[in-house]
Design an enzyme around this catalytic site. Structure first.
Site, mmCIF file in Angstrom:
data_model
loop_
_atom_site.group_PDB
_atom_site.id
_atom_site.type_symbol
_atom_site.label_atom_id
_atom_site.label_comp_id
_atom_site.label_asym_id
_atom_site.label_seq_id
_atom_site.Cartn_x
_atom_site.Cartn_y
_atom_site.Cartn_z
ATOM 1 N N ASN A 1 -10.150 -0.471 0.696
ATOM 2 C CA ASN A 1 -8.685 -0.330 0.603
ATOM 3 C C ASN A 1 -8.226 -0.842 -0.762
ATOM 4 O OD1 ASN A 1 -5.913 -0.645 0.772
ATOM 5 N ND2 ASN A 1 -5.938 -1.595 2.805
ATOM 6 N N CYS B 1 0.818 -1.230 0.000
ATOM 7 C CA CYS B 1 0.000 0.000 0.000
ATOM 8 C C CYS B 1 0.845 1.271 0.000
ATOM 9 C CB CYS B 1 -0.940 0.000 1.192
ATOM 10 S SG CYS B 1 -1.971 -1.477 1.245
ATOM 11 N N HIS C 1 -3.373 7.080 3.126
ATOM 12 C CA HIS C 1 -3.804 5.789 2.583
ATOM 13 C C HIS C 1 -5.118 5.391 3.238
ATOM 14 C CE1 HIS C 1 -4.060 1.685 1.498
ATOM 15 N NE2 HIS C 1 -3.627 1.201 2.646
#
Ligand code: COA
Length: 322
Positions: A279, A112, A249
């Site tokens: 996500n 990520c 994020h």
């Protein structure tokens, strides 16, 4: 001195959405649990579009926003954990699809945090004067690695892509980028590749799913986000109050809320779109930056920070004057 700036951004999400209620077909869950624990309402899940397809659509938008020709791009970096092939990389196929020849193109995997790792590589390469215009992309089809029978993980992830063109500038817009990693020996967050093969049996291994220790990853994320942002501000002689905006994020809205509290910054300054997308790993940061710019949360001349964490374990942050 050569500096760098953002020339344009773009995003692309597959059309198909799966709501929290839709997930009840597959696992014992409910909208209330998912929304209160994560902030997620729905996620976009590809029905046939590959990581390359998503990356391509996002790239076309970024190229248009930057008002450049694809042929001006001299380096492509795609951050992904869901490359369509072990090789060639998404970046190589993207280069071909964009009709660009003879340039450097490669994928990176920093989960990520991958997009900000890609930004740091491109930024340094441009500042070295070896390259002039970079296309950096975060693109994922995480749905292919999701265990749709594991309610602990399947509710969290989604597919999507975000892209950015960065190029040379006379003014120092991309001021600083921090990247870091701590090898995940405890395997808090992982997805295994096919097993080593026995020559005699020569079996085709099944694809593993995402595995996660949610509580420990939560602790890591809430510790690292404020830590890396504070380090970024400190080494650039800025206070948190100098920031007009933060794009974090999108893994869990509670992680973002906890970071905002620890940083003593108002939630109005933190971008949230996890309700729509879940996500999307490496795609999360560029999708969120593109939307924050489009919605006017980040305006020309604004100072903003972006921050990510993820598998690896990795983390990254960047300080940018738009
Ligand atoms: C995953 C996460 C949302 C779980 O939230 P949590 O508050 O820690 O929840 P727990 O894991 O303690 O689970 C609590 C209960 O809910 C249950 N549960 C888990 N998923 C569920 C779901 N989708 N629906 C309903 N119940 C669920 C658990 O089984 C557990 O039940 P039990 O107490 O009977 O065992 C949270 O830990 C998290 O966000 N971690 C970080 C994840 C992350 O950021 N990953 C990506 C990094 S890039």
């Amino acid at each position: 001195m050569t500096y760098t700036k953002i020339l344009g951004t773009g995003r692309y999400l597959p059309e198909n959405t799966i709501s929290n209620n839709d997930l009840k077909q597959f696992v014992d869950t409910n909208d209330e649990w998912i929304f209160t624990r994560t902030g997620i309402k729905q996620r976009h899940i590809s029905t046939g579009e590959t990581t390359l397809d998503l990356a391509y659509q996002a790239s076309l938008k970024a190229i248009k926003a930057a008002n450049i020709k694809a042929s001006e791009i001299d380096i492509i970096i795609v951050a992904t954990v869901t490359s369509d092939y072990a090789f060639p990389g998404v970046a190589n196929l993207l280069q071909a699809k964009l009709g660009i020849s003879n340039i450097m193109a490669f994928d990176i995997n920093a989960a990520c945090s991958g997009f900000l790792y890609a930004m740091q590589i491109a930024d340094k390469m441009i500042k070295s004067k070896a390259y002039h215009k970079a296309l950096i992309v975060g693109a994922e089809t995480l749905s292919r690695l999701t265990d749709w029978r594991d309610r602990n993980t399947c509710v969290l992830f989604g597919d999507g892509a975000g892209a950015m063109i960065i190029g040379t500038s006379n003014y120092n817009h991309i001021k600083d980028i921090i990247t870091g990693s701590k090898g995940d020996e405890e395997m808090l967050l992982y997805c295994k590749n096919p097993d080593l093969k026995s020559i005699e049996e020569n079996l085709v291994s099944p694809q593993d799913h995402i595995h996660m220790n949610g509580k420990e990853v939560f602790k890591f994320a809430t510790r690292m986000m404020p830590k890396t942002l504070n380090e970024l501000l400190e080494r650039n002689n800025h206070e948190i109050s100098d920031l007009n905006y933060i794009v974090a994020h999108q893994a869990n809205s509670r992680i973002i809320q906890k970071a905002a509290k620890d940083l003593n910054i108002d939630m109005d300054k933190m971008y949230i779109n996890i309700d729509q997308y879940g996500n999307t790993s490496a795609a999360s940061v560029p999708i969120a930056i593109d939307e924050a710019i489009e919605k006017g949360y980040i305006k020309k001349g604004n100072l903003f920070a972006t921050v990510a964490f993820g598998g690896g374990l990795t983390w990254a942050s960047a300080l940018i004057e738009y």
